[in-house]
Write a protein that holds these residues in place. Structure first.
Motif, PDB file in Angstrom:
ATOM      1  N   ALA A 154     -20.040  16.491  -2.525  1.00  0.00           N
ATOM      2  CA  ALA A 154     -18.702  16.777  -2.379  1.00  0.00           C
ATOM      3  C   ALA A 154     -17.656  15.963  -3.400  1.00  0.00           C
ATOM      4  CB  ALA A 154     -17.982  16.402  -1.049  1.00  0.00           C
ATOM      5  N   LEU A 155     -18.237  14.498  -3.763  1.00  0.00           N
ATOM      6  CA  LEU A 155     -17.525  13.812  -4.613  1.00  0.00           C
ATOM      7  C   LEU A 155     -17.652  14.387  -6.054  1.00  0.00           C
ATOM      8  CD1 LEU A 155     -15.986  11.222  -5.177  1.00  0.00           C
ATOM      9  CD2 LEU A 155     -18.251  10.260  -5.920  1.00  0.00           C
ATOM     10  N   ARG A 156     -19.029  14.696  -6.155  1.00  0.00           N
ATOM     11  CA  ARG A 156     -19.296  15.452  -7.817  1.00  0.00           C
ATOM     12  C   ARG A 156     -18.433  16.623  -8.065  1.00  0.00           C
ATOM     13  NH1 ARG A 156     -24.406  15.027  -7.105  1.00  0.00           N
ATOM     14  NH2 ARG A 156     -25.033  13.058  -8.354  1.00  0.00           N
ATOM     15  N   ASN A 157     -18.411  17.120  -6.893  1.00  0.00           N
ATOM     16  CA  ASN A 157     -17.534  18.527  -7.174  1.00  0.00           C
ATOM     17  C   ASN A 157     -16.008  18.355  -6.954  1.00  0.00           C
ATOM     18  OD1 ASN A 157     -19.806  19.916  -7.820  1.00  0.00           O
ATOM     19  ND2 ASN A 157     -20.261  20.068  -5.407  1.00  0.00           N
ATOM     20  N   GLY A 158     -15.487  16.980  -6.658  1.00  0.00           N
ATOM     21  CA  GLY A 158     -14.171  16.860  -6.437  1.00  0.00           C
ATOM     22  C   GLY A 158     -13.618  17.589  -5.257  1.00  0.00           C
ATOM     23  N   LYS A 181       0.814  -1.209   0.025  1.00  0.00           N
ATOM     24  CA  LYS A 181      -0.115   0.026  -0.036  1.00  0.00           C
ATOM     25  C   LYS A 181       0.861   1.397  -0.031  1.00  0.00           C
ATOM     26  CE  LYS A 181      -4.034  -2.144   2.282  1.00  0.00           C
ATOM     27  NZ  LYS A 181      -3.535  -3.591   1.981  1.00  0.00           N
ATOM     28  N   GLN A 182       1.944   1.072   0.708  1.00  0.00           N
ATOM     29  CA  GLN A 182       2.733   2.286   1.014  1.00  0.00           C
ATOM     30  C   GLN A 182       3.736   2.846  -0.475  1.00  0.00           C
ATOM     31  OE1 GLN A 182       6.693   1.918   2.800  1.00  0.00           O
ATOM     32  NE2 GLN A 182       6.409  -0.158   3.223  1.00  0.00           N
ATOM     33  N   ASP A 183       3.541   1.763  -1.483  1.00  0.00           N
ATOM     34  CA  ASP A 183       4.346   2.198  -2.695  1.00  0.00           C
ATOM     35  C   ASP A 183       3.522   3.435  -3.442  1.00  0.00           C
ATOM     36  OD1 ASP A 183       6.384   0.457  -2.452  1.00  0.00           O
ATOM     37  OD2 ASP A 183       5.360  -1.111  -3.757  1.00  0.00           O
ATOM     38  N   ALA A 184       2.110   3.483  -3.166  1.00  0.00           N
ATOM     39  CA  ALA A 184       1.297   4.512  -3.933  1.00  0.00           C
ATOM     40  C   ALA A 184       1.072   5.591  -2.840  1.00  0.00           C
ATOM     41  CB  ALA A 184       0.106   3.796  -4.580  1.00  0.00           C
ATOM     42  N   LEU A 185       0.857   5.098  -1.825  1.00  0.00           N
ATOM     43  CA  LEU A 185       0.768   6.249  -0.786  1.00  0.00           C
ATOM     44  C   LEU A 185       1.447   7.022  -0.361  1.00  0.00           C
ATOM     45  CD1 LEU A 185      -1.586   3.981   1.896  1.00  0.00           C
ATOM     46  CD2 LEU A 185      -2.226   5.786   0.282  1.00  0.00           C
ATOM     47  N   ARG A 186       2.801   6.722  -0.549  1.00  0.00           N
ATOM     48  CA  ARG A 186       4.047   7.636  -0.118  1.00  0.00           C
ATOM     49  C   ARG A 186       4.059   8.797  -0.943  1.00  0.00           C
ATOM     50  NH1 ARG A 186       7.156   6.322   4.227  1.00  0.00           N
ATOM     51  NH2 ARG A 186       7.287   4.088   4.945  1.00  0.00           N
ATOM     52  N   PRO A 187       4.333   8.670  -2.426  1.00  0.00           N
ATOM     53  CA  PRO A 187       4.515   9.523  -3.359  1.00  0.00           C
ATOM     54  C   PRO A 187       3.327  10.438  -3.356  1.00  0.00           C
ATOM     55  CG  PRO A 187       4.069   7.571  -4.495  1.00  0.00           C
ATOM     56  CD  PRO A 187       4.186   7.417  -2.995  1.00  0.00           C
ATOM     57  N   LEU A 188       1.798   9.912  -2.965  1.00  0.00           N
ATOM     58  CA  LEU A 188       0.552  10.902  -2.886  1.00  0.00           C
ATOM     59  C   LEU A 188       0.707  11.709  -1.573  1.00  0.00           C
ATOM     60  CD1 LEU A 188      -2.021  11.456  -3.849  1.00  0.00           C
ATOM     61  CD2 LEU A 188      -3.048   9.682  -2.631  1.00  0.00           C
ATOM     62  N   ALA A 216     -10.025  16.266 -10.332  1.00  0.00           N
ATOM     63  CA  ALA A 216      -9.474  15.819  -8.968  1.00  0.00           C
ATOM     64  C   ALA A 216      -8.728  14.753  -8.951  1.00  0.00           C
ATOM     65  CB  ALA A 216     -10.756  15.910  -7.740  1.00  0.00           C
ATOM     66  N   MET A 217      -9.365  13.804  -9.797  1.00  0.00           N
ATOM     67  CA  MET A 217      -8.700  12.312  -9.857  1.00  0.00           C
ATOM     68  C   MET A 217      -7.425  12.567 -10.661  1.00  0.00           C
ATOM     69  SD  MET A 217     -10.558  10.749  -7.649  1.00  0.00           S
ATOM     70  CE  MET A 217      -9.971   9.298  -7.818  1.00  0.00           C
ATOM     71  N   THR A 218      -7.387  13.422 -11.479  1.00  0.00           N
ATOM     72  CA  THR A 218      -6.271  13.416 -12.265  1.00  0.00           C
ATOM     73  C   THR A 218      -4.991  14.067 -11.497  1.00  0.00           C
ATOM     74  OG1 THR A 218      -7.380  14.132 -14.262  1.00  0.00           O
ATOM     75  CG2 THR A 218      -5.075  14.957 -14.436  1.00  0.00           C
ATOM     76  N   ALA A 219      -5.311  14.944 -10.562  1.00  0.00           N
ATOM     77  CA  ALA A 219      -4.172  15.260  -9.699  1.00  0.00           C
ATOM     78  C   ALA A 219      -3.912  14.429  -8.760  1.00  0.00           C
ATOM     79  CB  ALA A 219      -4.858  16.618  -8.835  1.00  0.00           C
TER      80      ALA A 219
END
Length: 371
Positions: free
Chosen positions: A293-297, A81-88, A268-271
């Protein structure tokens, strides 16, 4: 997929709550009639046949293992999990539920102390603990005090992710980076709902579970979780949460969230994807204040970024035809292989089929150790 647990019935009986043969047979027949509750071996054969056939035409054969260069085997199995969470967390901290690692090599006292400091620097309990390598909600727990935390860490066999607990609505947004345009697109959205029952002052918790149309379908798992409380009688209008982990195999209700797709959400998902170099394909599990909130990102807090074997989980919306489920999964894997081919052509490494089998065997053994 959700599998029944016969041991749960035995635990429930030991606690004094008895189910009738009619109840048990009714639950099993109801689950059999709804493919969302089938075991993986019953649902996945057509998909596996497609993956092998399509991979045989791919260049290279295991191109799919290059779909996410930032994850081991692209997140097919064995990724951390940390492989993606760390850079994020480093590149876009506003988008992630803060986390830290508790390596199993640390002495228990050191891990508990690190956890205590983490809790003190935030809003406090609850927190979330989960294995760094895990799938389908395996080993994920919401922890409400230090005693629970110490018990969890004492029983853990591998590195543990310690993460802030985020309140609000939970969703899984499946994203991919188009191999032709490099644009991040939304493939699927699932709204993860947590079943509850409401007390009436007369029926026991076990009876409420059996009388609820949805809860009775996941009764085996609920009987295990609430084995010592099944004879309790909740007061009138008291809502009892039955599930708090957003995993289908842990009992969450998954609803198709197609209506939440929007350009603000895509941006938002692109970011988020841009903040994790090498992440091109997978389901991002997140929480935010509510549907709007989800719809508005906005207000998005990512809990996990899953790889290739993550599912377009909207398929588990109750009543989805089996053929539609197969069609969606085959389309997902077709896209994953195409992205892997593009990445491999650009120099991303792949792993062999034999290496993948070794990872699978290792993960099977790891799964036996988690509670």
């Amino acid at each position: 997929m959700i599998s029944a647990d016969n041991g749960a019935e035995q635990q429930a009986a030991a606690a004094g709550f008895q189910t009738t043969l009619r109840d048990r047979l009714g639950i099993k027949l109801s689950r059999l009639a709804r493919w969302e509750f089938w075991p993986a071996w019953a649902f996945y054969p057509p998909i596996v046949v497609y993956i092998l056939a399509r991979s045989a035409r791919a260049t290279p054969f295991m191109a799919v293992t290059a779909a996410n260069p930032c994850l081991k085997a692209s997140g097919i199995i064995g990724e951390t999990k940390q492989d993606a969470l760390r850079p994020l967390q480093a590149n876009a901290p506003d988008y992630v539920a803060e986390f830290m690692m508790l390596p199993v090599v640390w002495p228990l006292a050191e891990r508990v102390e690190a956890l205590r400091r983490f809790v003190e620097t935030g809003p406090g309990y609850p927190i979330v603990l989960k294995p760094d390598i895990g799938q389908r909600g395996r080993g994920v727990a919401v922890i409400r005090n230090e005693e629970q935390a110490a018990d969890y860490l004492a029983a853990a066999f591998d590195d543990v992710v310690l993460q802030r607990h985020i309140s609000g609505a939970e969703f899984g947004v499946f994203v991919y980076r188009d191999p032709n345009t490099a644009r991040v697109e939304l493939l699927s959205i699932v709204n993860k709902c947590f079943p509850t029952v409401t007390g009436d002052g007369h029926r026991s918790l076990g009876e409420l579970i059996l009388d609820d149309p949805r809860a009775r379908l996941i009764a085996p798992g609920l009987f295990e979780r609430f084995a010592t409380r099944l004879d309790e009688i909740p007061a009138a209008d008291v809502v009892v949460p039955l599930v708090e982990i957003g995993a289908h195999c842990r009992g969450s209700l998954f609803l198709d969230g197609q209506q939440f797709k929007s350009e603000p959400l895509r941006l938002a998902m692109t970011a988020i994807v841009d903040a994790v170099p090498g992440y091109h394909f997978g389901r991002i599990d997140l929480r935010c204040p509510d549907d709007e909130a989800l719809r508005n990102g906005r207000g998005i807090k990512v809990m996990e970024l899953n790889g290739v074997t993550a599912e377009s989980a909207h398929i588990y919306h109750p009543g989805t035809p089996l053929l539609e489920g197969w069609k969606a999964m085959i389309a997902q894997w077709k896209l994953a292989i195409e992205i892997g081919e593009a990445n491999a052509a650009a120099g991303a490494p792949t792993i062999s089929f034999i290496e993948l089998l070794k990872l699978w065997r290792t993960d099977m053994k790891r799964g036996e150790r988690w509670f």
